[in-house]
Design an enzyme around this catalytic site. Structure first.
Site, PDB file in Angstrom:
ATOM      1  N   ARG A 238       0.954  -1.047   0.069  1.00  0.00           N
ATOM      2  CA  ARG A 238       0.146   0.103   0.112  1.00  0.00           C
ATOM      3  C   ARG A 238       0.869   1.254  -0.096  1.00  0.00           C
ATOM      4  O   ARG A 238       2.077   1.452   0.631  1.00  0.00           O
ATOM      5  CB  ARG A 238      -0.971  -0.027   1.285  1.00  0.00           C
ATOM      6  CG  ARG A 238      -2.292  -1.003   1.099  1.00  0.00           C
ATOM      7  CD  ARG A 238      -3.049  -0.341   0.243  1.00  0.00           C
ATOM      8  NE  ARG A 238      -4.398  -1.347   0.130  1.00  0.00           N
ATOM      9  CZ  ARG A 238      -4.742  -2.177  -0.465  1.00  0.00           C
ATOM     10  NH1 ARG A 238      -3.711  -2.577  -1.650  1.00  0.00           N
ATOM     11  NH2 ARG A 238      -5.636  -2.970  -0.801  1.00  0.00           N
ATOM     12  N   GLU A 267      -3.275   7.618  -4.411  1.00  0.00           N
ATOM     13  CA  GLU A 267      -3.761   7.173  -5.498  1.00  0.00           C
ATOM     14  C   GLU A 267      -4.827   7.951  -5.954  1.00  0.00           C
ATOM     15  O   GLU A 267      -5.759   8.046  -4.990  1.00  0.00           O
ATOM     16  CB  GLU A 267      -3.843   5.722  -5.544  1.00  0.00           C
ATOM     17  CG  GLU A 267      -2.601   5.084  -5.335  1.00  0.00           C
ATOM     18  CD  GLU A 267      -2.695   3.637  -5.300  1.00  0.00           C
ATOM     19  OE1 GLU A 267      -3.691   2.722  -5.692  1.00  0.00           O
ATOM     20  OE2 GLU A 267      -1.795   2.853  -4.766  1.00  0.00           O
ATOM     21  N   HIS A 285      -1.059   0.629  -9.922  1.00  0.00           N
ATOM     22  CA  HIS A 285      -1.821  -0.530  -9.171  1.00  0.00           C
ATOM     23  C   HIS A 285      -2.282  -1.720  -9.741  1.00  0.00           C
ATOM     24  O   HIS A 285      -3.691  -1.932  -9.914  1.00  0.00           O
ATOM     25  CB  HIS A 285      -2.908   0.242  -8.358  1.00  0.00           C
ATOM     26  CG  HIS A 285      -3.294  -0.502  -6.798  1.00  0.00           C
ATOM     27  ND1 HIS A 285      -3.513   0.142  -5.783  1.00  0.00           N
ATOM     28  CD2 HIS A 285      -3.352  -2.010  -6.445  1.00  0.00           C
ATOM     29  CE1 HIS A 285      -3.596  -0.820  -4.821  1.00  0.00           C
ATOM     30  NE2 HIS A 285      -3.722  -2.220  -5.258  1.00  0.00           N
TER      31      HIS A 285
HETATM   32  C1  DGY Z   1      -6.060  -5.614  -2.843  1.00  0.00           C
HETATM   33  O1  DGY Z   1      -6.777  -6.530  -3.108  1.00  0.00           O
HETATM   34  O2  DGY Z   1      -5.943  -5.321  -1.757  1.00  0.00           O
HETATM   35  C2  DGY Z   1      -5.123  -5.153  -4.206  1.00  0.00           C
HETATM   36  O3  DGY Z   1      -4.379  -4.141  -3.644  1.00  0.00           O
HETATM   37  C3  DGY Z   1      -5.932  -4.782  -5.157  1.00  0.00           C
HETATM   38  O4  DGY Z   1      -5.399  -5.105  -6.366  1.00  0.00           O
END
Ligand code: DGY
Length: 324
Positions: A238, A267, A285
């Site tokens: 993240r 983002e 992402h």
């Molecule tokens: C998630 O599922 O947490 C991912 O970051 C999505 O791609």
């Protein structure tokens, strides 16, 4: 009675077909992130909210949707949901673990290779029609095979990254909240280390932790200063796990050699300096972005919401205490 479901964004066709068949579905048809007002208007009479990792589902939304029996997140990460507020209301929150482990590790390793071998710079050179031919000193990158990879977070995705790295004969270090048993460490071929030692020794540092208050800005000025000037950071976890302003500073000043990033602090906005950093590979992402994976994620989210709406404990509940 089919449960009433509000979906915040279009999902893959096979998932939409099942949702249409098995639920009373309404969904946000505008292909943008739904605002809070739109989510409330859509979900206020619904049994289930099927949301995305970009939807901040907070106490206000939960209060405004009193019929909710479940908040089913389309994603493994669920830091977009106020789980504490859902728990107070006894609403199960669910996620989609497991199915995105391999694709996320694939992207992490792809970013590692691309950053090390300067693929982005090379591609930009070729596309700009500036390439004048093979040159013994052009775009020299860093070796991957035999280098040391430090994994911060050693759950499912961290271990899948380690598996890929073993094929490249990389030396593996890891840090995790909970240390593995000696048998597991041996099976993974990974050596446990403090975060500080891992940062000092690794040629590549890859992040695989969930985003929580404890992991906020896990890498910042002090941590980049510990790293080798030849080292790279890979982030597919993240964005806010990394202090993006400090990262830009580290990339610009060559405190570290480069970065491969699939996630960002705010983002879709990036710290403006990142766009200029030739030594950063930037992806939008894409960790779970394959049709197969997104379909499996949708099916899992659907199974979770159907279970909760029929009064059962959903298979992937992240606040199981509500069933105690
Ligand atoms: C998630 O599922 O947490 C991912 O970051 C999505 O791609």
């Amino acid at each position: 009675m089919k449960p009433k479901v509000y979906l915040t964004r279009l999902l893959p066709p096979a998932v939409m077909a099942r949702l249409e068949e098995e639920t009373q579905l309404t969904w946000h048809r505008d292909d943008h992130v739904a605002t809070k007002a739109v989510i409330i208007a859509g979900a206020k009479d619904c049994d289930a909210l099927l949301c995305n990792i970009t939807d901040p589902v907070d106490a206000e939304i939960l209060a405004a949707c009193p019929c909710l029996k479940v908040v089913a997140n389309f994603g493994v990460g669920f830091n977009n949901i106020d789980v504490a507020a859902a728990t107070v209301r006894k609403i199960p929150v669910t996620n989609t673990p497991g199915v995105l482990t391999d694709p996320t590790a694939d992207i992490a390793f792809a970013l590692l290779l691309a950053a090390a071998r300067r693929i982005g710079e090379g591609e930009r050179l070729v596309r700009a029609q500036q390439w004048t031919g093979w040159n013994p000193m052009q775009l020299l990158g860093a070796d991957v095979s035999g280098a040391t990879l430090g994994l911060i977070g050693f759950g499912r995705i961290g271990k899948a990254m380690a598996k890929r790295a073993r094929a490249f004969d990389m030396r593996l270090l890891y840090w995790n909240r909970t240390r593995l048993s000696p048998e597991e460490e041996q099976a993974c071929g990974a050596t446990y280390m403090s975060k500080e030692d891992l940062l000092k020794i690794s040629d590549y540092v890859s992040l695989h932790v969930a985003y929580t208050p404890e992991t906020h800005h896990l890498l910042g000025v002090a941590q980049f200063a510990m790293m080798k000037p030849t080292a790279f950071v890979i982030n597919t976890a993240r964005g806010p796990v990394v202090d993006e302003a400090a990262l830009v500073q580290a990339l610009q000043s060559k405190t570290i050699a480069g970065a491969g990033l699939d996630v960002f602090e705010r983002e879709p906005e990036l710290h403006s300096g990142l766009y200029e950093c030739e030594n950063a590979i930037l992806a939008p992402h894409l960790g779970s972005a394959t049709i197969g994976t997104r379909t499996k994620m949708g099916m899992i989210a659907l199974e979770n919401l159907l279970a909760a709406c029929s009064g059962q404990r959903p298979p992937n509940c992240v606040n199981p205490d509500i069933f105690a």
